[in-house]
Design a protein around this motif. Sequence first.
Motif, PDB file in Angstrom:
ATOM      1  N   LEU A  17      -1.552   3.420  18.843  1.00  0.00           N
ATOM      2  CA  LEU A  17      -2.937   3.693  19.204  1.00  0.00           C
ATOM      3  C   LEU A  17      -3.010   5.119  19.719  1.00  0.00           C
ATOM      4  O   LEU A  17      -2.207   5.519  20.561  1.00  0.00           O
ATOM      5  CB  LEU A  17      -3.403   2.726  20.297  1.00  0.00           C
ATOM      6  N   CYS A  18      -3.965   5.874  19.220  1.00  0.00           N
ATOM      7  CA  CYS A  18      -4.008   7.298  19.526  1.00  0.00           C
ATOM      8  C   CYS A  18      -5.431   7.755  19.835  1.00  0.00           C
ATOM      9  O   CYS A  18      -6.381   7.356  19.162  1.00  0.00           O
ATOM     10  CB  CYS A  18      -3.462   8.065  18.311  1.00  0.00           C
ATOM     11  N   ALA A  71      -7.591  -2.795  29.056  1.00  0.00           N
ATOM     12  CA  ALA A  71      -8.519  -3.577  28.235  1.00  0.00           C
ATOM     13  C   ALA A  71      -8.274  -3.322  26.755  1.00  0.00           C
ATOM     14  O   ALA A  71      -8.281  -4.256  25.940  1.00  0.00           O
ATOM     15  CB  ALA A  71      -9.963  -3.251  28.607  1.00  0.00           C
ATOM     16  N   LEU A  72      -8.027  -2.075  26.393  1.00  0.00           N
ATOM     17  CA  LEU A  72      -7.722  -1.736  25.004  1.00  0.00           C
ATOM     18  C   LEU A  72      -6.409  -2.388  24.574  1.00  0.00           C
ATOM     19  O   LEU A  72      -6.320  -2.991  23.500  1.00  0.00           O
ATOM     20  CB  LEU A  72      -7.646  -0.218  24.824  1.00  0.00           C
ATOM     21  N   ALA A 118       7.377   4.443  10.064  1.00  0.00           N
ATOM     22  CA  ALA A 118       6.466   4.455  11.209  1.00  0.00           C
ATOM     23  C   ALA A 118       5.144   3.809  10.812  1.00  0.00           C
ATOM     24  O   ALA A 118       4.689   3.952   9.680  1.00  0.00           O
ATOM     25  CB  ALA A 118       6.231   5.891  11.668  1.00  0.00           C
ATOM     26  N   PRO A 119       4.527   3.088  11.738  1.00  0.00           N
ATOM     27  CA  PRO A 119       3.237   2.467  11.429  1.00  0.00           C
ATOM     28  C   PRO A 119       2.127   3.513  11.307  1.00  0.00           C
ATOM     29  O   PRO A 119       2.261   4.627  11.806  1.00  0.00           O
ATOM     30  CB  PRO A 119       2.989   1.554  12.627  1.00  0.00           C
ATOM     31  N   GLU A 120       1.062   3.125  10.668  1.00  0.00           N
ATOM     32  CA  GLU A 120      -0.096   3.999  10.522  1.00  0.00           C
ATOM     33  C   GLU A 120      -0.769   4.171  11.886  1.00  0.00           C
ATOM     34  O   GLU A 120      -0.835   3.235  12.678  1.00  0.00           O
ATOM     35  CB  GLU A 120      -1.070   3.356   9.538  1.00  0.00           C
ATOM     36  N   LEU A 121      -1.279   5.368  12.127  1.00  0.00           N
ATOM     37  CA  LEU A 121      -1.991   5.635  13.374  1.00  0.00           C
ATOM     38  C   LEU A 121      -3.335   4.923  13.378  1.00  0.00           C
ATOM     39  O   LEU A 121      -4.040   4.913  12.373  1.00  0.00           O
ATOM     40  CB  LEU A 121      -2.259   7.132  13.531  1.00  0.00           C
ATOM     41  N   GLN A 122      -3.672   4.350  14.516  1.00  0.00           N
ATOM     42  CA  GLN A 122      -5.001   3.768  14.723  1.00  0.00           C
ATOM     43  C   GLN A 122      -5.672   4.581  15.824  1.00  0.00           C
ATOM     44  O   GLN A 122      -5.137   4.681  16.936  1.00  0.00           O
ATOM     45  CB  GLN A 122      -4.899   2.306  15.144  1.00  0.00           C
ATOM     46  N   TYR A 123      -6.808   5.176  15.510  1.00  0.00           N
ATOM     47  CA  TYR A 123      -7.504   6.004  16.489  1.00  0.00           C
ATOM     48  C   TYR A 123      -8.449   5.145  17.314  1.00  0.00           C
ATOM     49  O   TYR A 123      -9.131   4.277  16.792  1.00  0.00           O
ATOM     50  CB  TYR A 123      -8.258   7.132  15.798  1.00  0.00           C
ATOM     51  N   ALA A 124      -8.464   5.405  18.616  1.00  0.00           N
ATOM     52  CA  ALA A 124      -9.314   4.661  19.534  1.00  0.00           C
ATOM     53  C   ALA A 124     -10.023   5.651  20.459  1.00  0.00           C
ATOM     54  O   ALA A 124      -9.377   6.288  21.308  1.00  0.00           O
ATOM     55  CB  ALA A 124      -8.486   3.666  20.343  1.00  0.00           C
ATOM     56  N   LEU A 146       1.055   4.037  22.793  1.00  0.00           N
ATOM     57  CA  LEU A 146      -0.252   4.595  23.080  1.00  0.00           C
ATOM     58  C   LEU A 146      -0.086   6.083  23.341  1.00  0.00           C
ATOM     59  O   LEU A 146       0.715   6.469  24.196  1.00  0.00           O
ATOM     60  CB  LEU A 146      -0.873   3.898  24.290  1.00  0.00           C
ATOM     61  N   VAL A 147      -0.798   6.902  22.593  1.00  0.00           N
ATOM     62  CA  VAL A 147      -0.722   8.357  22.737  1.00  0.00           C
ATOM     63  C   VAL A 147      -2.035   8.825  23.351  1.00  0.00           C
ATOM     64  O   VAL A 147      -3.097   8.640  22.758  1.00  0.00           O
ATOM     65  CB  VAL A 147      -0.487   9.045  21.380  1.00  0.00           C
TER      66      VAL A 147
END
Length: 157
Positions: free
Chosen positions: A52-53, A92-93, A73-79, A105-106
Amino acid sequence: MHELILLRHAEAQPSPSGADDQNRRLSGRGEQEARAAGKWLASHGVKPDRVLCSPSERTRATATLALAALTRAPELQYADDIYEATPGELLALLDQHGDAGTVMLVGHNPGIERLVALLVEGRSDEFRGMPPGGLAVLHLNGALEPGNARLDAFWSP
């Protein structure tokens, strides 16, 4: 989730006056820090199932450069929720991603360093210990709750 990897973005260039903070790019040193973080993860066998980035330029670049050192490496998920998040908002995230074994988490300070303090010490006071490009690897002892984690590793460039 049994393991949480928290990575603060690497060193960024200063923001020009009036410019959008989210568009700040990594400095040359920051690029080296991000690559070094990835090498550390790879050499210690730490592999996230989900990443999560924050959508900022500096976090996206940090994550991309760090993950390049890992095989599969897994695909980045933007949050969007990560940018300027409090520890409670980050929890919560992360609660929404409890199905993954290891989450990375980045993000940014002060949220990242306060989340480390909250999970390990049970409080998120003025904790200052997460330098740019710094990594914390936490083992979760059951639920994702304050004081319910063990700091397994800490690395900084």
